[in-house]
Design a protein around this motif. Structure first.
Motif, PDB file in Angstrom:
ATOM      1  N   GLY A 182      -4.480 -35.796  28.438  1.00 37.46           N
ATOM      2  CA  GLY A 182      -5.226 -36.047  29.664  1.00 37.46           C
ATOM      3  C   GLY A 182      -4.641 -37.192  30.467  1.00 37.46           C
ATOM      4  O   GLY A 182      -4.536 -37.108  31.704  1.00 37.46           O
ATOM      5  N   LYS A 183      -4.253 -38.253  29.792  1.00 37.05           N
ATOM      6  CA  LYS A 183      -3.636 -39.397  30.486  1.00 37.05           C
ATOM      7  C   LYS A 183      -2.293 -39.004  31.099  1.00 37.05           C
ATOM      8  O   LYS A 183      -1.953 -39.435  32.204  1.00 37.05           O
ATOM      9  N   ALA A 184      -1.520 -38.190  30.389  1.00 31.18           N
ATOM     10  CA  ALA A 184      -0.229 -37.746  30.916  1.00 31.18           C
ATOM     11  C   ALA A 184      -0.411 -36.868  32.148  1.00 31.18           C
ATOM     12  O   ALA A 184       0.357 -36.960  33.112  1.00 31.18           O
ATOM     13  N   ILE A 185      -1.423 -36.007  32.134  1.00 31.25           N
ATOM     14  CA  ILE A 185      -1.701 -35.174  33.310  1.00 31.25           C
ATOM     15  C   ILE A 185      -2.095 -36.054  34.493  1.00 31.25           C
ATOM     16  O   ILE A 185      -1.641 -35.833  35.626  1.00 31.25           O
ATOM     17  N   LYS A 186      -2.908 -37.065  34.240  1.00 32.62           N
ATOM     18  CA  LYS A 186      -3.290 -37.992  35.308  1.00 32.62           C
ATOM     19  C   LYS A 186      -2.065 -38.668  35.917  1.00 32.62           C
ATOM     20  O   LYS A 186      -1.967 -38.838  37.145  1.00 32.62           O
ATOM     21  N   ALA A 187      -1.104 -39.015  35.078  1.00 34.27           N
ATOM     22  CA  ALA A 187       0.079 -39.732  35.555  1.00 34.27           C
ATOM     23  C   ALA A 187       1.088 -38.825  36.238  1.00 34.27           C
ATOM     24  O   ALA A 187       1.760 -39.241  37.197  1.00 34.27           O
ATOM     25  N   HIS A 188       1.224 -37.590  35.786  1.00 28.76           N
ATOM     26  CA  HIS A 188       2.351 -36.760  36.233  1.00 28.76           C
ATOM     27  C   HIS A 188       1.964 -35.473  36.960  1.00 28.76           C
ATOM     28  O   HIS A 188       2.816 -34.887  37.637  1.00 28.76           O
ATOM     29  N   ALA A 189       0.719 -35.033  36.817  1.00 25.07           N
ATOM     30  CA  ALA A 189       0.312 -33.795  37.497  1.00 25.07           C
ATOM     31  C   ALA A 189      -1.176 -33.858  37.838  1.00 25.07           C
ATOM     32  O   ALA A 189      -1.945 -32.974  37.463  1.00 25.07           O
ATOM     33  N   PRO A 190      -1.608 -34.888  38.582  1.00 32.30           N
ATOM     34  CA  PRO A 190      -3.046 -35.086  38.803  1.00 32.30           C
ATOM     35  C   PRO A 190      -3.712 -33.984  39.616  1.00 32.30           C
ATOM     36  O   PRO A 190      -4.926 -33.808  39.541  1.00 32.30           O
ATOM     37  N   GLU A 191      -2.940 -33.235  40.400  1.00 32.25           N
ATOM     38  CA  GLU A 191      -3.511 -32.178  41.232  1.00 32.25           C
ATOM     39  C   GLU A 191      -3.478 -30.812  40.545  1.00 32.25           C
ATOM     40  O   GLU A 191      -3.971 -29.822  41.093  1.00 32.25           O
ATOM     41  N   ALA A 192      -2.869 -30.737  39.376  1.00 32.23           N
ATOM     42  CA  ALA A 192      -2.756 -29.447  38.696  1.00 32.23           C
ATOM     43  C   ALA A 192      -4.119 -28.958  38.220  1.00 32.23           C
ATOM     44  O   ALA A 192      -5.026 -29.757  37.934  1.00 32.23           O
ATOM     45  N   PHE A 193      -4.256 -27.644  38.135  1.00 35.73           N
ATOM     46  CA  PHE A 193      -5.383 -27.047  37.437  1.00 35.73           C
ATOM     47  C   PHE A 193      -4.989 -26.897  35.970  1.00 35.73           C
ATOM     48  O   PHE A 193      -3.865 -26.482  35.662  1.00 35.73           O
ATOM     49  N   VAL A 194      -5.924 -27.224  35.084  1.00 40.41           N
ATOM     50  CA  VAL A 194      -5.622 -27.299  33.658  1.00 40.41           C
ATOM     51  C   VAL A 194      -6.505 -26.323  32.894  1.00 40.41           C
ATOM     52  O   VAL A 194      -7.739 -26.358  33.023  1.00 40.41           O
ATOM     53  N   CYS A 195      -5.899 -25.454  32.107  1.00 42.67           N
ATOM     54  CA  CYS A 195      -6.624 -24.494  31.283  1.00 42.67           C
ATOM     55  C   CYS A 195      -6.457 -24.868  29.818  1.00 42.67           C
ATOM     56  O   CYS A 195      -5.342 -24.884  29.293  1.00 42.67           O
ATOM     57  N   ASN A 196      -7.571 -25.177  29.160  1.00 41.04           N
ATOM     58  CA  ASN A 196      -7.539 -25.455  27.727  1.00 41.04           C
ATOM     59  C   ASN A 196      -7.903 -24.201  26.951  1.00 41.04           C
ATOM     60  O   ASN A 196      -8.968 -23.627  27.143  1.00 41.04           O
ATOM     61  N   LEU A 197      -7.015 -23.792  26.045  1.00 44.79           N
ATOM     62  CA  LEU A 197      -7.250 -22.636  25.187  1.00 44.79           C
ATOM     63  C   LEU A 197      -7.552 -23.034  23.739  1.00 44.79           C
ATOM     64  O   LEU A 197      -7.719 -22.172  22.885  1.00 44.79           O
ATOM     65  N   THR A 198      -7.595 -24.334  23.462  1.00 48.28           N
ATOM     66  CA  THR A 198      -7.615 -24.830  22.093  1.00 48.28           C
ATOM     67  C   THR A 198      -9.037 -25.116  21.620  1.00 48.28           C
ATOM     68  O   THR A 198      -9.837 -25.701  22.353  1.00 48.28           O
ATOM     69  N   ASN A 199      -9.340 -24.757  20.381  1.00 48.13           N
ATOM     70  CA  ASN A 199     -10.627 -25.068  19.755  1.00 48.13           C
ATOM     71  C   ASN A 199     -10.530 -26.346  18.928  1.00 48.13           C
ATOM     72  O   ASN A 199      -9.467 -26.653  18.406  1.00 48.13           O
ATOM     73  N   PRO A 200     -11.656 -27.075  18.811  1.00 45.25           N
ATOM     74  CA  PRO A 200     -12.979 -26.765  19.328  1.00 45.25           C
ATOM     75  C   PRO A 200     -13.050 -26.938  20.852  1.00 45.25           C
ATOM     76  O   PRO A 200     -12.845 -28.045  21.361  1.00 45.25           O
ATOM     77  N   MET A 201     -13.319 -25.848  21.543  1.00 42.21           N
ATOM     78  CA  MET A 201     -13.209 -25.768  22.992  1.00 42.21           C
ATOM     79  C   MET A 201     -14.037 -26.818  23.723  1.00 42.21           C
ATOM     80  O   MET A 201     -13.532 -27.541  24.590  1.00 42.21           O
ATOM     81  N   SER A 202     -15.323 -26.906  23.405  1.00 43.72           N
ATOM     82  CA  SER A 202     -16.197 -27.823  24.141  1.00 43.72           C
ATOM     83  C   SER A 202     -15.756 -29.272  23.947  1.00 43.72           C
ATOM     84  O   SER A 202     -15.683 -30.048  24.909  1.00 43.72           O
ATOM     85  N   VAL A 203     -15.463 -29.644  22.716  1.00 40.68           N
ATOM     86  CA  VAL A 203     -15.089 -31.030  22.409  1.00 40.68           C
ATOM     87  C   VAL A 203     -13.765 -31.392  23.079  1.00 40.68           C
ATOM     88  O   VAL A 203     -13.631 -32.462  23.701  1.00 40.68           O
ATOM     89  N   LEU A 204     -12.780 -30.520  22.999  1.00 45.30           N
ATOM     90  CA  LEU A 204     -11.450 -30.862  23.518  1.00 45.30           C
ATOM     91  C   LEU A 204     -11.407 -30.803  25.039  1.00 45.30           C
ATOM     92  O   LEU A 204     -10.693 -31.594  25.674  1.00 45.30           O
ATOM     93  N   THR A 205     -12.161 -29.902  25.643  1.00 40.64           N
ATOM     94  CA  THR A 205     -12.275 -29.920  27.100  1.00 40.64           C
ATOM     95  C   THR A 205     -12.970 -31.204  27.539  1.00 40.64           C
ATOM     96  O   THR A 205     -12.562 -31.844  28.523  1.00 40.64           O
TER      97      THR A 205
END
Length: 465
Positions: free
Chosen positions: A138-161
């Motif tokens: 999440g921190k890396a996305i903030k630094a390098h791709a803050p405008e990107a849309f992000v899709c999380n496919l990883t479980n546990p889904m609710s916790v990791l999102t």
């Protein structure tokens, strides 16, 4: 130029780009797609796996229906993220051998798990291993791709999102899960019963989704404007005691034995709460005390998925992947049941698309805490993720799901704040441990922490003791 001739350019960063499952599924779906012109950067901690998938991607590109996607393995995350329109995350927290411990240790204390990746002791430990990594992502996305849309496919889904939003509150992220497809397929079967031409597929079924990931329900089902709720209720009641699946698998089909079910838990939950449950039985059962479903899983006609089978299946998939990468096997373009390609196209200006997805609660699900990760329908449209107002669950069902939701939120908060002393209370509060004596629950917790201690945050074992 017609819409079908239009190609939407998109830069996709795939974190976990050496995946043998979801990454190859995306490659097949992109090859079958006529909307996108994709550049895909594959980032993985195992660079050799990312390079293998780069070769596989080029093979899919050779047989694409639309504009061939371009694939490139990238060795560092900042480079992979720079300029991305879409970020997809599918990683395995630890190894399957670690997941085996998540199942084996609780079983010694009388707690079986059918999946062990979302709730229960297995889902809890998987979260402990994965949340720190997701905070860094999440921190890396903030630094390098803050405008990107992000899709999380990883479980546990609710916790990791939730962890991604905790690391970067401004992130434009959704959690993507295909479990609701299961009730949509049943509804399509019901709609087609008197139609030998099988007019409808699950993609024609509209449902209103309410809940949290893997514990989802629907209060509306329709096909081509027809209200299917009465027909579904009758169908569920008729098959509640015997179970039902559209095609009975062959007895030797090991995959079906461990991953499929006959919907008896789903139909029983409708009897109990008056709403159709959407997810598969293996996931639904884990949200309830052991004596309700898991303790008699054979009676309820669903399997406990053993990790040794996952390991064998992964080895088989690796053999296929290596054969495609080397040119010894042709890639097969098969459009999967996943909605990701349609969601990406909609976000980048294509046709708006509605699907179930996991987002922070901004009022779309009444009765749940603001900011809790909930699963409802979401409208994907140009530059927007708009949650659809879902309404409210029945009180008795809401109480059960809210309790799970608050534990998930508390787990993320504890890990973000490094409040490790509070973790056991969250672990102990899961319904699967309700019948476990306090001494055994504490011993199980210590055993599970110790089993994958090398993958946990520094200081957790000492402070959590």
């Amino acid at each position: 130029m017609t819409y079908s001739e239009y190609r939407i350019p998109v830069k996709i960063t795939y974190i976990g780009g050496g995946s043998l499952n979801w990454a190859l599924t995306l490659m097949s779906d992109l090859a079958a797609d006529s909307q996108l012109a994709a550049e895909v950067r594959l980032y993985d901690c195992d660079m050799s796996a990312a390079l293998r998938n780069e070769r596989i991607g080029s093979r899919f590109a050779e047989v694409s229906v639309g504009t061939p996607a371009r694939y490139r393995a990238v060795s560092n995350l900042p480079e992979a993220l720079e300029g991305a329109d879409i970020v997809v995350i599918s990683i395995l927290p630890g190894r399957f051998e670690d997941m085996a411990k998540d199942l084996d240790i609780p079983l010694r204390y009388g707690v079986p798990q059918s999946v062990g990746d979302t709730v229960g002791p297995g889902g809890f430990m998987r979260a402990l291993r994965a949340v720190p990594t997701f905070l860094e992502i999440g921190k890396a996305i903030k630094a390098h791709a803050p405008e990107a849309f992000v899709c999380n496919l990883t479980n546990p889904m609710s916790v990791l999102t939730g962890a991604l939003y905790a690391a970067f509150p401004g992130i434009r992220c959704w959690g993507e899960c295909h479990e609701v497809t299961k009730i949509r397929k049943i509804a399509a079967f019901i709609a087609n019963r008197d139609r030998p031409e099988r007019l409808f597929s699950f993609r024609d079924v509209d449902v209103n989704v309410l809940g949290i990931n893997h514990l989802t329900f629907v209060d509306r089902i329709s096909v081509a404007g027809r209200d299917l709720m009465p027909a579904y209720a009758q169908f569920a009641a008729h098959h509640r005691d015997t179970g039902w699946c559209e095609v009975d698998p062959a007895p030797e089909d090991e995959h079906a034995r461990y991953f499929e079910d006959r919907n008896r838990v789903k139909f029983d939950l409708m009897r109990r709460f008056g709403l159709p449950a959407a997810a598969g039985d293996r996931h639904l059962a884990e949200f309830f005390p052991v004596n309700e479903y898991l303790g008699a899983h054979a009676v309820w006609q669903f399997g406990l998925t053993p990790v040794d089978y996952r390991i064998r299946h992964q080895a088989h998939r690796r053999e296929i992947a290596e054969a495609i990468a080397s040119g010894d096997r042709e890639p097969e373009i098969i459009r999967s049941d996943e909605a990701l390609v349609d969601q990406i196209a909609a976000l980048l200006g294509g046709k708006p698309f509605t699907a179930n997805a996991n987002l922070p609660n901004a009022g779309q699900l009444s009765g749940f805490d603001h900011g809790a990760i909930v699963e409802t329908n979401v409208l994907f449209s140009a530059g927007k993720l708009t949650p659809v107002k879902a309404g409210r669950l029945p009180t008795d069902l809401e109480e059960i799901i809210v309790e799970h939701s608050r534990r998930q939120t508390a787990l993320v908060r504890a890990l973000v704040e490094e409040d490790y002393r509070g973790l056991f209370a969250i672990f102990r509060g899961d319904p699967l441990l309700r019948q476990v004596p306090d001494r055994d629950a504490a011993a199980m917790y210590r055993d599970m922490l110790a089993s994958t201690a090398h993958l946990l945050p520094a200081g957790l074992l000492q402070e959590a003791a």
